[in-house]
Design an enzyme around this catalytic site. Sequence first.
Site, PDB file in Angstrom:
ATOM      1  N   HIS A 132       0.847  -1.181   0.000  1.00  0.00           N
ATOM      2  CA  HIS A 132       0.000   0.000   0.000  1.00  0.00           C
ATOM      3  C   HIS A 132       0.887   1.237   0.000  1.00  0.00           C
ATOM      4  O   HIS A 132       2.125   1.142   0.060  1.00  0.00           O
ATOM      5  CB  HIS A 132      -0.952  -0.007   1.203  1.00  0.00           C
ATOM      6  CG  HIS A 132      -2.106  -0.956   1.047  1.00  0.00           C
ATOM      7  ND1 HIS A 132      -3.126  -0.733   0.139  1.00  0.00           N
ATOM      8  CD2 HIS A 132      -2.394  -2.127   1.666  1.00  0.00           C
ATOM      9  CE1 HIS A 132      -3.997  -1.726   0.208  1.00  0.00           C
ATOM     10  NE2 HIS A 132      -3.575  -2.589   1.129  1.00  0.00           N
ATOM     11  N   ASP A 162      -0.419   6.712  -3.679  1.00  0.00           N
ATOM     12  CA  ASP A 162      -1.720   6.380  -4.269  1.00  0.00           C
ATOM     13  C   ASP A 162      -2.190   7.438  -5.259  1.00  0.00           C
ATOM     14  O   ASP A 162      -2.556   7.121  -6.395  1.00  0.00           O
ATOM     15  CB  ASP A 162      -2.773   6.231  -3.169  1.00  0.00           C
ATOM     16  CG  ASP A 162      -2.801   4.833  -2.566  1.00  0.00           C
ATOM     17  OD1 ASP A 162      -2.022   3.976  -3.016  1.00  0.00           O
ATOM     18  OD2 ASP A 162      -3.592   4.601  -1.655  1.00  0.00           O
TER      19      ASP A 162
END
Length: 391
Positions: A132, A162
């Site tokens: 992540h 992200d």
Amino acid sequence: MGPLAGIKIVEFAGIGPAPFAAMLLSDLGADVVRIDRVPAQGGVDDDLAQMTAGGLGRGRRSIAVDLKSPDGIAAALDLVAGSDALIEGFRPGVMERLGLGPAPCHARNPGLVYGRMTGWGQDGPMAQRAGHDLNYIALAGVLDHIGRRNEDPAPPLNLVADFGGGGVLLALGVVAALLEARRSGHGQVVDASMAEGAGLLMTMMYELVGRGQWDLRREANMNDGGAHFYSVYRTADDRHVAVAAMEPKFYANLLDALALEPSELPAQWDQAQWPAMKRRFGEVFRTRTRDEWAAELEGRDCCVTPVLSMAEAPAHPHNVARDAFVEVDGLVQPAPAPRFDRTPVTVGRKAPQPGEHTLEILKERGVQPGTIKTLLASGSVAQAQRREASV
């Protein structure tokens, strides 16, 4: 309208950066059709639907397709055949196993721009590793430089990998490849890695390290909280103000606003004195509330602003004057950006329910009525409204 009006994009539903890229392209005017998944039993993937709802899902239409069914794959390829670009955010190899990798898609549409969003890239020893945002910025040399010196590195939300290094970079890559395809007539694969994108955002800092002008310790440099003139200070009401008075003229204005005499202070760029000056500034800022400082410094060119929460920012007068936030389906969210004077951008529609536009899209893309009936009967596609199809 937007500058990308007329561009058709197929998005395979996912979470995080790929939907953000699709949202950006939709905000700019592209017609984005999201392919949501229909599991074998015929129900929409509710968990994924929740994650793609709201702000990141705005602006597009949805068709729900069972990507494990031959009929569903055929429907997806039909959409690809009539599109300019595709966006997917699965691990490397997933689309190939579905029969929707670049080769079959380019066989149907040689001019297709195939946008791929992954954490580590399409190849390399870590390509199949889970991760992540925090993992990507850790390996890219970003995380170690964010936070206070004597504390642990601070997670900067999931903005860097992200959305900044991931979604924005993928959208840029897709637009660049679309421009090239207009000239050459050929599509190509855009391989966007969040780890590499996060590293790219650190280009200036890496260059300063190479020149010997960056201290690798946290909170020791001009814009990492080390400098007293570029930091965040607590106010009397336990809120904060952001100070970024780097240039000499802004720094002079700041000292004047704080009633500090320059002749009694060390030079602005005397790094040995920065810790003491941070303490001095901190003492001054704690004498008033955040909003009192905001009122006092209104109109002064000293690069000081109140630190607002997400609950407060939409109501700030500047944001109101610029229409910087919009309400979509009852949700307040940032407005599309950047702005264009001739082809203005707007949010075209709220986030769709998975499969909400299935029949509309199938008919629009020229799928024959008999084929639509077969797809519906087999459960390979689904409608949000469970009603008999009129085809």
